[in-house]
Design a protein around this motif. Structure first.
Motif, mmCIF file in Angstrom:
data_model
loop_
_atom_site.group_PDB
_atom_site.id
_atom_site.type_symbol
_atom_site.label_atom_id
_atom_site.label_comp_id
_atom_site.label_asym_id
_atom_site.label_seq_id
_atom_site.Cartn_x
_atom_site.Cartn_y
_atom_site.Cartn_z
ATOM 1 N N MET A 1 29.704 -29.047 -4.009
ATOM 2 C CA MET A 1 30.720 -29.635 -4.933
ATOM 3 C C MET A 1 30.323 -30.736 -5.946
ATOM 4 S SD MET A 1 34.691 -31.181 -4.057
ATOM 5 C CE MET A 1 33.706 -32.749 -3.288
ATOM 6 N N LYS A 2 30.529 -30.474 -6.913
ATOM 7 C CA LYS A 2 30.482 -31.705 -7.945
ATOM 8 C C LYS A 2 31.652 -32.697 -8.126
ATOM 9 C CE LYS A 2 27.354 -29.122 -11.096
ATOM 10 N NZ LYS A 2 27.055 -28.464 -12.467
ATOM 11 N N VAL B 1 41.317 -33.709 -11.727
ATOM 12 C CA VAL B 1 41.225 -32.264 -11.897
ATOM 13 C C VAL B 1 40.458 -31.392 -10.888
ATOM 14 C CG1 VAL B 1 41.313 -30.158 -13.268
ATOM 15 C CG2 VAL B 1 42.021 -32.284 -14.060
ATOM 16 N N ASN B 2 40.968 -30.661 -9.765
ATOM 17 C CA ASN B 2 39.890 -29.952 -8.884
ATOM 18 C C ASN B 2 40.049 -28.580 -9.176
ATOM 19 O OD1 ASN B 2 39.762 -32.097 -7.239
ATOM 20 N ND2 ASN B 2 41.593 -31.394 -6.094
ATOM 21 N N LEU B 3 38.530 -28.035 -9.543
ATOM 22 C CA LEU B 3 38.730 -26.656 -9.967
ATOM 23 C C LEU B 3 38.070 -25.762 -8.759
ATOM 24 C CD1 LEU B 3 36.905 -27.160 -13.446
ATOM 25 C CD2 LEU B 3 39.140 -26.591 -12.975
ATOM 26 N N PHE B 4 38.613 -24.748 -8.394
ATOM 27 C CA PHE B 4 38.359 -23.737 -7.277
ATOM 28 C C PHE B 4 37.588 -22.581 -7.948
ATOM 29 C CE2 PHE B 4 42.058 -26.267 -6.177
ATOM 30 C CZ PHE B 4 41.890 -26.658 -4.877
ATOM 31 N N THR B 5 37.060 -21.953 -6.873
ATOM 32 C CA THR B 5 36.307 -20.469 -7.218
ATOM 33 C C THR B 5 37.437 -19.598 -7.712
ATOM 34 O OG1 THR B 5 36.672 -19.821 -5.122
ATOM 35 C CG2 THR B 5 34.787 -20.970 -5.593
ATOM 36 N N ARG C 1 35.046 -31.338 -9.034
ATOM 37 C CA ARG C 1 36.060 -32.482 -8.893
ATOM 38 C C ARG C 1 35.954 -33.393 -10.178
ATOM 39 N NH1 ARG C 1 36.941 -33.936 -3.848
ATOM 40 N NH2 ARG C 1 38.472 -32.314 -3.322
ATOM 41 N N HIS C 2 37.094 -33.404 -11.047
ATOM 42 C CA HIS C 2 36.659 -34.206 -12.397
ATOM 43 C C HIS C 2 37.974 -35.418 -12.332
ATOM 44 C CE1 HIS C 2 34.377 -30.854 -14.378
ATOM 45 N NE2 HIS C 2 35.128 -30.375 -13.513
#
Length: 267
Positions: free
Chosen positions: A1-2, A67-71, A82-83
Motif C-alpha cells: 500500500m502506498k 482518500v483511500n483507493l481500493f482494488t 492512501r492519499h
C-alpha cells in the motif's frame, strides 16, 4: 500500500475524482472512501458522484483529508493507496473562500503600499505647512533687522559728533531689545538737534557714566573697524540680543572673564 502526504489543493483531489470517473466509464469501477480528520464522510463506494460530498465537512479547524483507493474487485477490501491532504492555516482559508494564498498576499501588499503612500503624503504636507510658517516669520524678522541696521549705518556714516554716534547706537539697541524709542515731540523736549549736541559738548562733565560709556564705545567702534568689520560687529550684537544664551559660550571661547560687580558705598 502506498502512503502519499501532500498539502491540500482542490485540483489534486479533482484529479483523483477524474480517474475514478474514467474507470467507472470503462466498466472497471474502483472502490474508494474519504475521511476528514479521522471521520469517514464518504462511505466505501464506486460511485464518482459521491466524491465531492467531503467538501461539506471542511471547517475552519480541519486538519486533514484522506482518500483511500481500493482494488476494483467487489470482494476485496485491499487498500491500494492512501492519499493524505493536510491543511495549513493560510491554505485552508484560501480553499474555503475560493481565493489562493498568493492572491491574498498580493492584496495585503497592495493595501499596505497604498496606506504607506497616503501617510507619507500627509506627513509631507504637514511638514511643508510648518516650514512655510517658520520661513514667513523668519523673513519678516530679517526684514525688520535689515531696516534697523541700514538706518543705523546711515546715521553712523553721517554722524558729525559723539552725541549723534551715541544716539544712533541707542536707536539700534532699543528696537532689538523690544523697547520703543522716546517720542521727543510728545515729551515736550522737541528741541533742535544742534542745541542738544552743543549742550552735550559744553557740559560733558555732567554726563552720566552710562552716557560716557556709549560715547566711548561708539568712538572706538568707528575708529577701529572698517565698514565690513563694523557690519559684522553689529550682526554679532544683534544675535546676542536675539538669543542671550550665546553670550556665555562666546566669552568662554575668547577667554573673557565676566566683570565683577562693583558696589558704591553710600556716605
Amino acid at each position: 500500500m502506498k502512503e502519499i502526504t501532500t498539502t491540500y489543493e482542490l485540483s489534486r483531489l479533482e484529479s483523483i475524482k477524474r480517474v475514478l470517473e474514467n474507470e467507472h466509464k470503462r466498466g472497471t469501477p474502483r472502490f474508494y472512501e474519504i475521511w476528514v480528520d479521522g471521520v469517514k464522510v464518504v462511505e466505501k463506494t464506486t460511485d464518482p458522484s459521491e466524491f465531492s460530498k467531503y467538501e461539506e465537512f471542511i471547517f475552519s479547524d480541519t486538519q486533514k483529508v484522506t482518500v483511500n483507493l481500493f482494488t476494483s474487485s467487489p470482494t476485496s477490501a485491499h487498500v491500494v493507496s492512501r492519499h493524505h491532504f493536510t491543511f495549513v492555516e493560510e491554505e485552508k482559508r484560501g480553499a474555503l473562500n475560493g481565493i489562493g494564498l498568493g492572491e491574498i498576499q498580493a492584496q495585503i501588499n497592495e493595501r499596505v503600499s497604498i496606506e504607506r503612500e497616503r501617510w507619507d503624503c500627509d506627513q509631507v504636507r504637514k511638514d511643508l505647512t510648518t516650514t512655510k510658517e517658520k520661513l514667513g516669520e523668519a523673513e519678516e524678522y530679517i526684514g525688520k533687522l535689515q531696516d534697523i541696521i541700514e538706518d543705523t549705518k546711515t546715521k553712523l556714516t553721517e554722524a558729525k559728533g559723539m552725541g549723534e554716534i551715541a544716539s544712533a547706537i541707542k536707536d539700534l539697541a532699543l528696537p532689538l531689545l523690544g523697547k520703543k524709542t522716546e517720542d521727543k515731540s510728545l515729551s515736550g523736549n522737541d528741541k533742535p538737534q544742534e542745541e542738544a549736541s552743543f549742550r552735550m559738548k559744553s557740559d560733558e562733565n555732567a554726563q552720566s557714566e552710562e552716557d560716557k560709556f556709549f560715547l566711548d564705545l561708539g568712538k572706538n567702534m568707528k575708529a577701529s573697524f572698517n565698514e565690513q568689520e563694523f557690519n559684522l560687529v553689529l550682526s554679532v550684537i544683534r544675535e546676542f540680543v536675539r538669543d542671550k544664551s550665546n553670550i556665555v559660550p562666546v566669552t568662554q571661547l575668547l577667554n573673557i572673564n565676566p566683570p565683577k560687580k562693583q558696589t558704591n558705598a553710600k556716605v
